[in-house]
Design an enzyme around this catalytic site. Structure first.
Site, mmCIF file in Angstrom:
data_model
loop_
_atom_site.group_PDB
_atom_site.id
_atom_site.type_symbol
_atom_site.label_atom_id
_atom_site.label_comp_id
_atom_site.label_asym_id
_atom_site.label_seq_id
_atom_site.Cartn_x
_atom_site.Cartn_y
_atom_site.Cartn_z
ATOM 1 N N ASN A 99 8.970 -9.145 25.547
ATOM 2 C CA ASN A 99 8.770 -9.323 24.107
ATOM 3 C C ASN A 99 7.306 -8.992 23.801
ATOM 4 O O ASN A 99 6.411 -9.404 24.527
ATOM 5 C CB ASN A 99 9.097 -10.763 23.723
ATOM 6 N N VAL B 277 0.851 -1.196 0.000
ATOM 7 C CA VAL B 277 0.000 0.000 0.000
ATOM 8 C C VAL B 277 0.880 1.238 0.000
ATOM 9 O O VAL B 277 1.830 1.352 0.785
ATOM 10 C CB VAL B 277 -0.940 -0.007 1.228
ATOM 11 N N GLU C 136 16.304 -11.854 27.499
ATOM 12 C CA GLU C 136 16.071 -13.155 26.868
ATOM 13 C C GLU C 136 17.419 -13.862 26.733
ATOM 14 O O GLU C 136 18.390 -13.272 26.257
ATOM 15 C CB GLU C 136 15.436 -12.876 25.507
ATOM 16 N N HIS D 185 12.123 -4.972 18.403
ATOM 17 C CA HIS D 185 10.807 -4.667 18.990
ATOM 18 C C HIS D 185 10.408 -3.214 18.766
ATOM 19 O O HIS D 185 10.245 -2.454 19.720
ATOM 20 C CB HIS D 185 10.828 -4.932 20.503
HETATM 21 P P1 FAD Z 1 4.206 -6.981 11.998
HETATM 22 O O1 FAD Z 1 4.165 -8.336 12.584
HETATM 23 O O2 FAD Z 1 5.536 -6.381 11.671
HETATM 24 O O3 FAD Z 1 3.301 -7.018 10.684
HETATM 25 C C1 FAD Z 1 3.230 -5.936 9.788
HETATM 26 C C2 FAD Z 1 2.994 -6.495 8.379
HETATM 27 O O4 FAD Z 1 2.660 -5.419 7.513
HETATM 28 C C3 FAD Z 1 4.223 -7.166 7.777
HETATM 29 O O5 FAD Z 1 3.860 -8.445 7.293
HETATM 30 C C4 FAD Z 1 4.655 -6.236 6.650
HETATM 31 O O6 FAD Z 1 5.246 -6.909 5.573
HETATM 32 C C5 FAD Z 1 3.338 -5.583 6.273
HETATM 33 N N1 FAD Z 1 3.453 -4.237 5.682
HETATM 34 C C6 FAD Z 1 4.219 -3.210 6.121
HETATM 35 N N2 FAD Z 1 4.025 -2.122 5.352
HETATM 36 C C7 FAD Z 1 3.105 -2.465 4.413
HETATM 37 C C8 FAD Z 1 2.510 -1.766 3.320
HETATM 38 N N3 FAD Z 1 2.776 -0.471 3.081
HETATM 39 N N4 FAD Z 1 1.639 -2.447 2.525
HETATM 40 C C9 FAD Z 1 1.336 -3.757 2.768
HETATM 41 N N5 FAD Z 1 1.889 -4.458 3.805
HETATM 42 C C10 FAD Z 1 2.751 -3.814 4.609
HETATM 43 N N6 FAD Z 1 8.293 -10.568 19.689
HETATM 44 C C11 FAD Z 1 7.901 -11.382 20.685
HETATM 45 O O7 FAD Z 1 6.910 -11.120 21.372
HETATM 46 N N7 FAD Z 1 8.610 -12.545 20.947
HETATM 47 C C12 FAD Z 1 9.730 -12.886 20.247
HETATM 48 O O8 FAD Z 1 10.340 -13.938 20.509
HETATM 49 C C13 FAD Z 1 10.175 -12.006 19.214
HETATM 50 N N8 FAD Z 1 11.305 -12.271 18.504
HETATM 51 C C14 FAD Z 1 11.624 -11.479 17.434
HETATM 52 C C15 FAD Z 1 12.706 -11.834 16.627
HETATM 53 C C16 FAD Z 1 12.985 -11.103 15.475
HETATM 54 C C17 FAD Z 1 14.156 -11.483 14.617
HETATM 55 C C18 FAD Z 1 12.163 -9.991 15.127
HETATM 56 C C19 FAD Z 1 12.425 -9.194 13.884
HETATM 57 C C20 FAD Z 1 11.093 -9.633 15.926
HETATM 58 C C21 FAD Z 1 10.816 -10.359 17.077
HETATM 59 N N9 FAD Z 1 9.721 -10.046 17.882
HETATM 60 C C22 FAD Z 1 9.374 -10.854 18.939
HETATM 61 C C23 FAD Z 1 8.880 -8.859 17.614
HETATM 62 C C24 FAD Z 1 7.528 -9.201 16.977
HETATM 63 O O9 FAD Z 1 7.698 -10.064 15.870
HETATM 64 C C25 FAD Z 1 6.839 -7.885 16.566
HETATM 65 O O10 FAD Z 1 6.668 -7.106 17.731
HETATM 66 C C26 FAD Z 1 5.493 -8.113 15.914
HETATM 67 O O11 FAD Z 1 5.611 -8.902 14.754
HETATM 68 C C27 FAD Z 1 4.822 -6.790 15.560
HETATM 69 O O12 FAD Z 1 3.485 -7.059 15.181
HETATM 70 P P2 FAD Z 1 2.662 -6.032 14.308
HETATM 71 O O13 FAD Z 1 1.310 -6.593 14.091
HETATM 72 O O14 FAD Z 1 2.766 -4.680 14.927
HETATM 73 O O15 FAD Z 1 3.462 -5.909 12.920
#
Ligand code: FAD
Length: 493
Positions: free
Chosen positions: A471, A239, A348, A433
């Site tokens: 987390n 988007v 962690e 995070h």
């Molecule tokens: P996200 O899960 O980031 O989802 C956002 C989605 O929107 C993505 O799929 C992205 O591709 C999509 N998107 C973005 N912009 C656009 C656009 N313009 N158009 C269309 N799609 C778009 N948290 C924990 O609680 N426990 C853990 O063990 C942990 N380990 C982690 C390890 C790693 C390596 C990483 C990177 C993160 C980790 N986290 C962990 C953090 C956790 O994954 C995030 O806090 C969480 O995924 C955030 O959720 P969200 O719904 O805010 O966004």
């Protein structure tokens, strides 16, 4: 269309399930791919030892969080492909995020931690914590498929040797440790250890995706939403614009790309309601751009502010403790020093799944860092900047240093300074995070509605004001459950 969701991570997946269950046709637009097709090696995801194009989002070289080994760069050339992990660079930090249907759930460590209640109340005082802890946290844990490790097995299995030795050194120095729930199926992991099933957590699979064992969102919330027959997902669609439509609702523009990142086509649709679930960075970038470009010009000034890195800082110790050649990629334990008012730390105990003995004890520390940053639209570059400065990470280092100095001193060990650069002890220039940027009850109302724009909602990690002390994905999920219940009951009936 009645409802369009931007992004398919935690916020987007909860919104999709609850909207479709309410009978509303729902369309998710996700920039990453749907991870369903195996590569030439028969696997959907690659592992951390042999990263290929599937590892990173449109890069020609990996950008590993632990980017050095013995002081030499450890990154490898890869083909440019829409891989699972993005490292998005801003002036003074890199933000790691999952890309694909399932968002961060595809690449994260699965640690499913409910925050300490007192800290939740401090961070989000406008949210009724009784409701959260009696209804929405339990609902989130169930929906995510959270499970606990068999503690007797933990004590004996080779693959958690690294966690046991880190626990011992922490306890010896007077720090408490705690088991941490996970969304990785621990029964499956036991079978991996017994060589009864294909290995995933025990085959160095984590940050580029897991081929087995992990209950990522595509297997839980999104699968349940799809089962209603009311969900459509457009993967590999980004988007780029959301604006009020003249006849009501919102005009949403998007770009479809191929797996090399080339534009295939541009599309425009109209939606009655738009749910921003692009993650803290993705949602903040879109909203700040739309406000600056006059497409959603009445968004409040608080949109784009209140961003923080959950106090993230990474560090490693070197000693003579054997940490094990076989390490589970899924963390199961943390050092809990959050009660220390001089500098709370929840660390962690992270794996270093190199497939060989390294004597490395790795930690991702979550600290109470009060610093915040803001997103702003840069009219020269047409991009969105993040004001975070390197110096703002210092309180995180100070807090973590107090804990690990004490552990090192008691254990007679030292910091490793060869993993995050040359002579660099702290992994302080990246974040796992990202939180905030569109904070609940500041940039939105108390349920994620964007003021002045009926039918625009924020449902992801951007609602959480920069820190949650553990987390974050369980909190993101539970808050989305709470907000969606309210929105469906009051706005969509
Ligand atoms: P996200 O899960 O980031 O989802 C956002 C989605 O929107 C993505 O799929 C992205 O591709 C999509 N998107 C973005 N912009 C656009 C656009 N313009 N158009 C269309 N799609 C778009 N948290 C924990 O609680 N426990 C853990 O063990 C942990 N380990 C982690 C390890 C790693 C390596 C990483 C990177 C993160 C980790 N986290 C962990 C953090 C956790 O994954 C995030 O806090 C969480 O995924 C955030 O959720 P969200 O719904 O805010 O966004």
């Amino acid at each position: 269309m009645p409802a369009l969701i931007i992004g398919s991570g935690y916020g987007g997946a909860v919104a999709a399930l609850r909207l479709t269950q309410a009978g509303i046709d729902t369309h998710i637009v996700e920039m990453g791919q749907s991870w369903t097709t195996p590569g030439s090696d028969g696997k959907i995801f690659c592992n951390m030892l042999n990263p290929d194009g599937r590892s990173f989002w449109l890069r020609t070289q990996t950008d590993q969080p632990v980017g050095y080994f013995l002081g030499s760069p450890a990154n490898k050339s890869i083909s440019k492909y829409t891989g699972a992990l993005d490292s998005e660079s801003f002036a003074a930090t890199r933000v790691y995020q999952g890309r694909g249907v399932g968002g961060g759930s595809l690449v994260n460590g699965g640690m499913a931690v409910t925050p300490k209640r007192a800290y939740f109340e401090e961070v989000l005082p406008s949210v009724n914590s009784n409701e959260m802890y009696s209804t929405y946290f339990p609902r989130a844990n169930t929906g995510l498929g959270v499970n606990n490790i068999d503690q007797a097995w933990f004590e004996t299995t080779d693959c958690y040797q690294y966690a046991r030795v880190s626990r011992k050194r922490a306890n010896d120095a007077g720090f408490a440790t705690t088991f941490v729930p996970n969304v990785y199926d621990f029964d499956y992991m036991k079978q991996e250890a017994a060589n009864q099933v294909p290995r995933s957590a025990l085959a160095s699979e984590v940050i580029y995706g897991n081929n087995y064992g992990k209950k990522s969102l595509d297997k839980t919330y999104l699968a349940a939403a799809a089962a209603t027959g009311k969900l459509t997902i457009s993967a590999l669609h980004t988007v780029t614009s959301v604006a009020s439509a003249s006849g009501g609702g919102y005009t949403v523009e998007m770009v479809q790309i191929d797996t090399s990142g080339n534009t295939v086509t541009q599309k425009t649709v109209t939606a009655d309601r738009v749910f921003f679930a692009a993650g803290s960075v993705g949602t903040s970038k879109l909203l700040v751009s739309m406000r600056a470009q006059g497409k959603l010009s009445n968004l409040p000034s608080a949109v784009g502010t209140g961003w923080g890195n959950n106090g993230n800082v990474m560090v490693a110790r070197a000693g003579l403790d054997l940490t094990g050649a076989l390490q589970s990629g899924m963390p199961a334990m943390g050092i809990d020093n959050w009660a220390d008012t001089n500098g709370p730390v929840f660390a962690e105990i992270a794996p270093f799944p190199a497939g060989t003995e390294t004597w490395i004890n790795l930690y991702l520390a979550i600290t109470k860092n009060p610093n915040r940053a803001a997103f702003s639209f840069n009219s020269t570059t047409g991009k969105v900047d993040l004001s975070w400065k390197a110096s703002q990470t210092q309180p995180s280092i100070d807090a973590a240093k107090r804990v690990f100095d004490a552990i090192n001193s008691k254990a007679g060990t030292v910091y490793r300074s060869d993993l995050f650069g040359v002579n660099k002890t702290w992994g302080d220039d990246f974040v796992y995070h990202p939180l905030g940027g569109c904070v609940l009850n500041q940039a939105t109302d108390n349920y994620g509605r964007l003021p002045g724009y009926d039918g625009l909602y924020v449902v992801d990690g951007s609602l959480i004001p920069g820190s949650i002390g553990v987390n974050p994905f369980v909190t993101i999920t539970a808050l989305a459950e709470r907000n969606m219940e309210k929105i469906i009951a009051t706005d969509l009936q």
